[in-house]
Design an enzyme around this catalytic site. Structure first.
Site, PDB file in Angstrom:
ATOM      1  N   ARG A  94      26.741  22.573  63.096  1.00  0.00           N
ATOM      2  CA  ARG A  94      26.556  23.979  63.471  1.00  0.00           C
ATOM      3  C   ARG A  94      26.406  24.865  62.232  1.00  0.00           C
ATOM      4  N   SER A 142      36.377  37.939  50.403  1.00  0.00           N
ATOM      5  CA  SER A 142      36.620  38.928  51.462  1.00  0.00           C
ATOM      6  C   SER A 142      36.094  40.307  51.093  1.00  0.00           C
ATOM      7  N   TRP A 166      31.193  28.495  47.076  1.00  0.00           N
ATOM      8  CA  TRP A 166      31.365  28.053  48.476  1.00  0.00           C
ATOM      9  C   TRP A 166      30.088  28.233  49.276  1.00  0.00           C
ATOM     10  N   CYS A 242      23.388  40.150  58.482  1.00  0.00           N
ATOM     11  CA  CYS A 242      23.171  38.700  58.668  1.00  0.00           C
ATOM     12  C   CYS A 242      24.446  38.064  59.210  1.00  0.00           C
ATOM     13  N   ASN A 244      26.694  39.393  61.083  1.00  0.00           N
ATOM     14  CA  ASN A 244      26.854  39.663  62.528  1.00  0.00           C
ATOM     15  C   ASN A 244      26.202  38.557  63.356  1.00  0.00           C
ATOM     16  N   ARG A 247      28.167  35.163  62.750  1.00  0.00           N
ATOM     17  CA  ARG A 247      29.514  35.210  63.352  1.00  0.00           C
ATOM     18  C   ARG A 247      29.409  35.133  64.870  1.00  0.00           C
ATOM     19  N   ASP A 340      48.330  15.983  67.854  1.00  0.00           N
ATOM     20  CA  ASP A 340      49.726  15.594  68.082  1.00  0.00           C
ATOM     21  C   ASP A 340      49.856  14.732  69.339  1.00  0.00           C
ATOM     22  N   GLY A 344      50.120   8.656  66.534  1.00  0.00           N
ATOM     23  CA  GLY A 344      49.588   8.066  65.289  1.00  0.00           C
ATOM     24  C   GLY A 344      48.078   7.925  65.335  1.00  0.00           C
ATOM     25  N   GLU A 367      32.829  33.245  56.924  1.00  0.00           N
ATOM     26  CA  GLU A 367      32.249  34.305  57.777  1.00  0.00           C
ATOM     27  C   GLU A 367      33.270  35.389  58.106  1.00  0.00           C
TER      28      GLU A 367
HETATM   29  P1  TGC Z   1      32.062  49.201  54.761  1.00  0.00           P
HETATM   30  O1  TGC Z   1      32.303  50.249  53.733  1.00  0.00           O
HETATM   31  O2  TGC Z   1      32.736  49.213  56.079  1.00  0.00           O
HETATM   32  O3  TGC Z   1      30.459  49.090  54.993  1.00  0.00           O
HETATM   33  C1  TGC Z   1      29.524  49.004  53.937  1.00  0.00           C
HETATM   34  C2  TGC Z   1      28.162  49.160  54.588  1.00  0.00           C
HETATM   35  O4  TGC Z   1      27.905  48.048  55.463  1.00  0.00           O
HETATM   36  C3  TGC Z   1      27.766  48.527  56.814  1.00  0.00           C
HETATM   37  N1  TGC Z   1      28.460  47.561  57.667  1.00  0.00           N
HETATM   38  C4  TGC Z   1      27.815  46.746  58.474  1.00  0.00           C
HETATM   39  N2  TGC Z   1      26.510  46.613  58.745  1.00  0.00           N
HETATM   40  C5  TGC Z   1      26.172  45.675  59.627  1.00  0.00           C
HETATM   41  N3  TGC Z   1      27.070  44.864  60.209  1.00  0.00           N
HETATM   42  C6  TGC Z   1      28.398  44.965  59.959  1.00  0.00           C
HETATM   43  N4  TGC Z   1      29.265  44.134  60.542  1.00  0.00           N
HETATM   44  C7  TGC Z   1      28.824  45.939  59.057  1.00  0.00           C
HETATM   45  N5  TGC Z   1      30.033  46.310  58.568  1.00  0.00           N
HETATM   46  C8  TGC Z   1      29.791  47.313  57.721  1.00  0.00           C
HETATM   47  C9  TGC Z   1      28.401  49.900  56.843  1.00  0.00           C
HETATM   48  O5  TGC Z   1      27.854  50.688  57.877  1.00  0.00           O
HETATM   49  C10 TGC Z   1      28.050  50.414  55.471  1.00  0.00           C
HETATM   50  O6  TGC Z   1      26.698  50.794  55.494  1.00  0.00           O
HETATM   51  P2  TGC Z   1      26.212  52.081  54.632  1.00  0.00           P
HETATM   52  O7  TGC Z   1      24.775  52.242  54.985  1.00  0.00           O
HETATM   53  O8  TGC Z   1      27.081  53.213  55.090  1.00  0.00           O
HETATM   54  O9  TGC Z   1      26.454  51.716  53.206  1.00  0.00           O
HETATM   55  O10 TGC Z   1      32.350  47.827  54.102  1.00  0.00           O
HETATM   56  P3  TGC Z   1      33.655  47.360  53.418  1.00  0.00           P
HETATM   57  O11 TGC Z   1      33.370  47.163  51.987  1.00  0.00           O
HETATM   58  O12 TGC Z   1      34.824  48.208  53.824  1.00  0.00           O
HETATM   59  O13 TGC Z   1      33.770  45.901  54.059  1.00  0.00           O
HETATM   60  C11 TGC Z   1      34.353  45.699  55.154  1.00  0.00           C
HETATM   61  C12 TGC Z   1      34.595  44.174  55.341  1.00  0.00           C
HETATM   62  C13 TGC Z   1      35.912  43.717  54.703  1.00  0.00           C
HETATM   63  C14 TGC Z   1      34.680  44.021  56.831  1.00  0.00           C
HETATM   64  C15 TGC Z   1      33.446  43.331  54.763  1.00  0.00           C
HETATM   65  O14 TGC Z   1      33.432  43.424  53.384  1.00  0.00           O
HETATM   66  C16 TGC Z   1      33.543  41.909  55.206  1.00  0.00           C
HETATM   67  O15 TGC Z   1      33.085  41.555  56.302  1.00  0.00           O
HETATM   68  N6  TGC Z   1      34.144  40.977  54.382  1.00  0.00           N
HETATM   69  C17 TGC Z   1      34.136  39.545  54.668  1.00  0.00           C
HETATM   70  C18 TGC Z   1      33.007  38.893  53.918  1.00  0.00           C
HETATM   71  C19 TGC Z   1      32.450  37.717  54.631  1.00  0.00           C
HETATM   72  O16 TGC Z   1      32.527  37.559  55.830  1.00  0.00           O
HETATM   73  N7  TGC Z   1      31.780  36.837  53.900  1.00  0.00           N
HETATM   74  C20 TGC Z   1      31.098  35.739  54.501  1.00  0.00           C
HETATM   75  C21 TGC Z   1      30.194  35.066  53.502  1.00  0.00           C
HETATM   76  S1  TGC Z   1      28.947  34.041  54.207  1.00  0.00           S
HETATM   77  C22 TGC Z   1      29.752  32.742  54.843  1.00  0.00           C
HETATM   78  O17 TGC Z   1      30.940  32.644  54.879  1.00  0.00           O
HETATM   79  C23 TGC Z   1      28.883  31.697  55.382  1.00  0.00           C
HETATM   80  S2  TGC Z   1      29.669  30.303  56.039  1.00  0.00           S
HETATM   81  C24 TGC Z   1      28.331  29.681  56.786  1.00  0.00           C
HETATM   82  C25 TGC Z   1      28.515  28.448  57.526  1.00  0.00           C
HETATM   83  O18 TGC Z   1      28.624  27.384  56.884  1.00  0.00           O
HETATM   84  O19 TGC Z   1      28.490  28.504  58.779  1.00  0.00           O
HETATM   85  P1  FAD Z   2      39.886  35.570  49.571  1.00  0.00           P
HETATM   86  O1  FAD Z   2      38.953  36.670  49.895  1.00  0.00           O
HETATM   87  O2  FAD Z   2      40.423  35.450  48.186  1.00  0.00           O
HETATM   88  O3  FAD Z   2      41.120  35.640  50.587  1.00  0.00           O
HETATM   89  C1  FAD Z   2      42.346  34.918  50.366  1.00  0.00           C
HETATM   90  C2  FAD Z   2      43.353  35.299  51.450  1.00  0.00           C
HETATM   91  O4  FAD Z   2      43.629  36.697  51.372  1.00  0.00           O
HETATM   92  C3  FAD Z   2      42.830  35.068  52.882  1.00  0.00           C
HETATM   93  O5  FAD Z   2      43.875  34.591  53.686  1.00  0.00           O
HETATM   94  C4  FAD Z   2      42.430  36.463  53.338  1.00  0.00           C
HETATM   95  O6  FAD Z   2      42.480  36.611  54.745  1.00  0.00           O
HETATM   96  C5  FAD Z   2      43.506  37.299  52.648  1.00  0.00           C
HETATM   97  N1  FAD Z   2      43.110  38.706  52.480  1.00  0.00           N
HETATM   98  C6  FAD Z   2      41.994  39.176  51.873  1.00  0.00           C
HETATM   99  N2  FAD Z   2      41.979  40.519  51.893  1.00  0.00           N
HETATM  100  C7  FAD Z   2      43.096  40.905  52.540  1.00  0.00           C
HETATM  101  C8  FAD Z   2      43.665  42.174  52.885  1.00  0.00           C
HETATM  102  N3  FAD Z   2      43.052  43.328  52.592  1.00  0.00           N
HETATM  103  N4  FAD Z   2      44.855  42.191  53.534  1.00  0.00           N
HETATM  104  C9  FAD Z   2      45.492  41.026  53.865  1.00  0.00           C
HETATM  105  N5  FAD Z   2      45.006  39.809  53.560  1.00  0.00           N
HETATM  106  C10 FAD Z   2      43.841  39.749  52.913  1.00  0.00           C
HETATM  107  N6  FAD Z   2      30.038  32.132  51.483  1.00  0.00           N
HETATM  108  C11 FAD Z   2      28.711  32.429  51.351  1.00  0.00           C
HETATM  109  O7  FAD Z   2      28.356  33.477  50.823  1.00  0.00           O
HETATM  110  N7  FAD Z   2      27.776  31.561  51.786  1.00  0.00           N
HETATM  111  C12 FAD Z   2      28.088  30.375  52.383  1.00  0.00           C
HETATM  112  O8  FAD Z   2      27.191  29.619  52.790  1.00  0.00           O
HETATM  113  C13 FAD Z   2      29.473  30.037  52.526  1.00  0.00           C
HETATM  114  N8  FAD Z   2      29.817  28.837  53.060  1.00  0.00           N
HETATM  115  C14 FAD Z   2      31.150  28.459  53.050  1.00  0.00           C
HETATM  116  C15 FAD Z   2      31.499  27.168  53.429  1.00  0.00           C
HETATM  117  C16 FAD Z   2      32.833  26.761  53.369  1.00  0.00           C
HETATM  118  C17 FAD Z   2      33.193  25.349  53.743  1.00  0.00           C
HETATM  119  C18 FAD Z   2      33.849  27.678  52.973  1.00  0.00           C
HETATM  120  C19 FAD Z   2      35.277  27.260  52.920  1.00  0.00           C
HETATM  121  C20 FAD Z   2      33.494  28.947  52.597  1.00  0.00           C
HETATM  122  C21 FAD Z   2      32.159  29.365  52.609  1.00  0.00           C
HETATM  123  N9  FAD Z   2      31.757  30.633  52.168  1.00  0.00           N
HETATM  124  C22 FAD Z   2      30.435  30.962  52.051  1.00  0.00           C
HETATM  125  C23 FAD Z   2      32.760  31.535  51.603  1.00  0.00           C
HETATM  126  C24 FAD Z   2      33.624  32.256  52.634  1.00  0.00           C
HETATM  127  O9  FAD Z   2      32.918  33.276  53.256  1.00  0.00           O
HETATM  128  C25 FAD Z   2      34.858  32.774  51.883  1.00  0.00           C
HETATM  129  O10 FAD Z   2      35.669  31.657  51.579  1.00  0.00           O
HETATM  130  C26 FAD Z   2      35.632  33.797  52.701  1.00  0.00           C
HETATM  131  O11 FAD Z   2      34.870  34.973  52.875  1.00  0.00           O
HETATM  132  C27 FAD Z   2      36.975  34.146  52.042  1.00  0.00           C
HETATM  133  O12 FAD Z   2      36.817  34.420  50.687  1.00  0.00           O
HETATM  134  P2  FAD Z   2      37.770  33.680  49.611  1.00  0.00           P
HETATM  135  O13 FAD Z   2      37.701  32.227  49.861  1.00  0.00           O
HETATM  136  O14 FAD Z   2      37.373  34.159  48.269  1.00  0.00           O
HETATM  137  O15 FAD Z   2      39.228  34.158  49.983  1.00  0.00           O
END
Ligand code: TGC
Ligand code: FAD
Length: 387
Positions: A94, A142, A166, A242, A244, A247, A340, A344, A367
């Protein structure tokens, strides 16, 4: 004795259109026939089954909800069902499809030039070009607003420096969608991975998502032509849009993982005799199984409702956060319970729960971690930003 499907107690299948049901069945068949026979071995060996990519593409699963450019143009519920069935096999399958579809093809489709769409999307839909998505950096995923990777203009080109961490599909990919800080805010670039100065290295010794490639990316003065910048978005809303999409798919995926765990545990506890009766005949066991069915049913209803909202153009990011939080937590808890209940045997790859349990430790982190999604919901309720 059964009059209901134990994995679909509320007959969600009846709520699907014929097309949605057909898509689910065809992906389920692929998972049963092609993925399940090899996936535990892939997990054990720590390799992604690249041999499945052509069939994944032939089934129309890459960029399935995009219109045109060789994509299937399916609705959001169909994309969700694809994620559910793939993750019933393994989160790594997935993940591969989420990244290619929602994190790489979607931004090209939504924010790319016509030339970029025509160059990349048909090849990506066919599985001939694989993408990866570089947002997370080593100092903290994050908080992507604190991004260090940057691009500066140099004539007709951009010069990219920095690192991403990552990154799913990193060493498989021919292109990386890289988000970088510029003088004009955060922008997205299509970086061809054979560019000079680009390097991808696999992250080894993972105990989770072992049947998936996870990499680090390095950019050392990588020259990217202006024609590879995504022209239609600036700021963090680009990558967050992206997310959104991805997720949303992830709300469905863990339902499949949880169903796989419950299915196997129902059979195991029915067959295993302890104290002269089947394990499943104990009240303490049935309470646990019933609780799993309750939580799966709630997750199914949440995702179906979310999918219908998405298809009506009314899905809100906070609704996605609540669903991702609820459904991944549900599946992780169920996988641990099932592990669990298998005793085993539950610690071996011969049975599915431990593989799903270990995978879901990544799914709950990537995500947006569980805490991040809880805080998004908290912000919606209170109007106060607690990040
Ligand atoms: P904030 O100040 O709230 O917003 C900044 C700008 O972004 C807009 N915005 C959004 N737009 C679209 N969709 C959303 N869900 C949005 N949330 C916010 C917002 O309107 C604003 O726009 P503008 O025009 O006013 O500048 O942002 P913030 O800095 O407070 O961030 C909030 C927070 C913590 C929720 C955000 O930083 C966040 O989601 N952090 C987590 C990062 C994350 O999820 N990383 C994932 C990396 S990719 C990955 O993990 C792939 S795994 C893939 C796989 O293997 O399946
Ligand atoms: P951190 O952001 O350092 O967080 C550490 C801990 O702190 C977490 O428990 C978190 O919940 C907590 N925390 C953070 N902020 C707060 C707060 N304000 N208050 C309380 N607690 C908080 N990223 C990509 O860009 N592209 C990819 O393709 C991708 N693929 C991935 C695949 C795998 C297998 C994994 C493990 C990760 C992948 N990621 C990818 C990265 C993923 O999105 C990040 O691991 C995730 O966003 C968390 O970031 P971090 O690992 O740096 O943890």
């Amino acid at each position: 004795m059964h009059s209901l499907d134990p994995l679909d107690l509320y007959s969600i299948a009846d709520e699907l259109t014929d097309e949605e049901r057909m898509i689910r069945e065809s992906v389920a068949r692929f998972v049963d026939q092609k993925a399940l026979p090899i996936i535990a071995e892939c997990f054990d060996e720590g390799r992604f089954p690249t041999e499945l990519i052509p069939e994944i593409a032939d089934l129309g699963l890459l960029g399935s909800s995009l219109e045109g450019y060789g994509c299937a143009g399916l609705n959001g519920v169909s994309y969700g069902l694809i994620c559910q069935e793939l993750e019933r096999g393994d989160s790594g399958l997935r993940s591969f499809v989420s990244v290619q579809s929602s994190l790489c093809m979607y931004p090209i489709h939504a924010f790319g030039s016509e030339e970029q769409k025509e160059t990349w999307l048909p090849k990506m839909a066919a599985g001939e070009v694989i993408g990866c998505f570089g947002l997370t950096e080593p100092h903290g995923g994050s908080d992507p607003a604190n991004m260090k990777t940057h691009a500066r203009r140099d004539g007709e080109d951009w010069i990219l420096n920095g690192a991403k961490m990552w990154i799913t599909n990193g060493t498989l990919a021919q292109i990386a969608i890289v988000w970088a800080r510029t003088e004009d805010g955060i922008q997205g670039f299509i970086v061809e991975t054979d560019s000079r100065g680009f390097e991808a290295r696999d992250i080894k010794a993972k105990m989770s998502l072992r049947a998936s490639v996870t990499s680090e990316l390095y950019f050392d003065n990588v020259r990217v032509p202006e024609s590879n910048r995504l022209p239609k978005v600036k700021g963090l809303k680009g990558p967050l849009s992206c997310l959104n999409q991805a997720r949303y798919g992830i709300t469905w995926g863990p339902i499949g993982a949880a169903q796989a765990c419950l299915d196997e545990t129902l059979r195991y506890t029915a067959d295993r005799e302890l104290f002269k009766r089947p394990l499943a005949a104990n009240q303490a066991v049935q309470l646990r199984l019933a609780d799993m069915a309750r939580r799966i049913t709630a997750a199914q209803l949440i995702s179906l409702r979310l999918g219908r909202l998405k298809d009506a153009g009314r899905m809100h990011p906070t609704q996605v956060s609540l669903a991702k939080w609820n459904n991944v937590r549900m599946a992780l808890d169920i996988a641990r319970e099932c592990r669990d209940l298998l005793g085993g045997s539950g610690i071996t790859l011969e049975y599915v729960p431990i593989r799903h349990m270990l995978n879901l430790e990544s799914v709950i982190t990537y995500e947006g971690t569980e805490t991040i999604h809880q805080l998004v919901v908290g912000r919606e309720l209170t109007g106060l930003n607690a990040f």
